[in-house]
Design an enzyme around this catalytic site. Structure first.
Site, PDB file in Angstrom:
ATOM      1  N   GLU A  58      36.974  38.923  35.263  1.00 51.90           N
ATOM      2  CA  GLU A  58      39.092  39.714  35.775  1.00 51.90           C
ATOM      3  C   GLU A  58      39.441  38.740  35.024  1.00 51.90           C
ATOM      4  O   GLU A  58      40.367  39.267  35.050  1.00 51.90           O
ATOM      5  CB  GLU A  58      38.393  39.633  37.338  1.00 51.90           C
ATOM      6  CG  GLU A  58      38.054  40.128  38.123  1.00 51.90           C
ATOM      7  CD  GLU A  58      36.877  40.095  38.558  1.00 51.90           C
ATOM      8  OE1 GLU A  58      35.738  39.910  39.888  1.00 51.90           O
ATOM      9  OE2 GLU A  58      36.696  38.291  37.746  1.00 51.90           O
ATOM     10  N   CYS A  86      37.050  37.347  43.408  1.00 56.28           N
ATOM     11  CA  CYS A  86      37.368  35.895  44.397  1.00 56.28           C
ATOM     12  C   CYS A  86      38.799  35.119  44.243  1.00 56.28           C
ATOM     13  O   CYS A  86      40.157  36.189  43.836  1.00 56.28           O
ATOM     14  CB  CYS A  86      37.129  34.441  43.188  1.00 56.28           C
ATOM     15  SG  CYS A  86      38.078  34.084  41.616  1.00 56.28           S
ATOM     16  N   CYS A  89      40.825  35.407  40.987  1.00 61.61           N
ATOM     17  CA  CYS A  89      40.758  36.638  40.055  1.00 61.61           C
ATOM     18  C   CYS A  89      41.807  37.311  40.769  1.00 61.61           C
ATOM     19  O   CYS A  89      42.839  37.906  40.468  1.00 61.61           O
ATOM     20  CB  CYS A  89      39.661  37.112  39.717  1.00 61.61           C
ATOM     21  SG  CYS A  89      38.543  36.516  39.078  1.00 61.61           S
TER      22      CYS A  89
END
Length: 159
Positions: A58, A86, A89
């Site tokens: 990402e 996560c 990201c």
């Protein structure tokens, strides 16, 4: 129901994650950024080949999309990611102003194969003095003076 291409773009993200696994390039994650129905950028996780712990799919695709579009603001773009982002990201996605997230696997799915970010979520909820990683504030007044310079700068560009 009209096909909006969502599955096509998600399949691209999943294919990137599979390619990474087959080529032993790193984690099984892929991401695609789309604007107005057109692919702007795509990337798999690049942590291992780049030796960069921030080179998640990402984050890397955001970097590529910003270069391609010549802007740091990806408002109006959508991201298709093979896994729920996560915390790092997700923060990058918010900072980039991406308008919508599509994801395939969940953070629980990722945790089940060894990519567990739960401890980060737990750490963020704790006061700084109770976190595992020590936080030590130094030279606050000196740094604050620079913030004040920024605040009145005529060359300041909000982002």
């Amino acid at each position: 129901m009209e096909d909006t291409g969502n599955e096509k773009f998600m399949q691209m993200a999943i294919d990137l994650s599979e390619y990474n696994v087959r080529q032993a390039q790193g984690g099984p994650f892929g991401a695609v950024i789309v604007k107005d129905g057109m692919v702007v950028a795509r990337s798999a996780n690049r942590v291992i080949p780049q030796n960069d712990p921030t080179a998640h799919a990402e984050v890397f695709v955001i970097r590529l999309a910003c270069q391609e579009l010549g802007t740091f603001n990806l408002e109006g773009c959508e991201i298709y990611t093979s896994c729920e982002p996560c915390p790092m990201c997700l923060g990058a996605i918010y900072w980039a102003r991406i308008s919508k997230i599509y994801y395939a696997n969940t953070k629980k799915d990722a945790a089940d194969i060894g990519f567990d970010d739960h401890f980060i979520y737990d750490e963020l909820a704790k006061p700084m003095e109770k976190r595992e990683l020590p936080f030590v504030q130094l030279m606050h007044n000196e740094a604050l003076a620079i913030f004040k310079q920024w605040e009145i700068s005529e060359s300041k560009k909000d982002y």
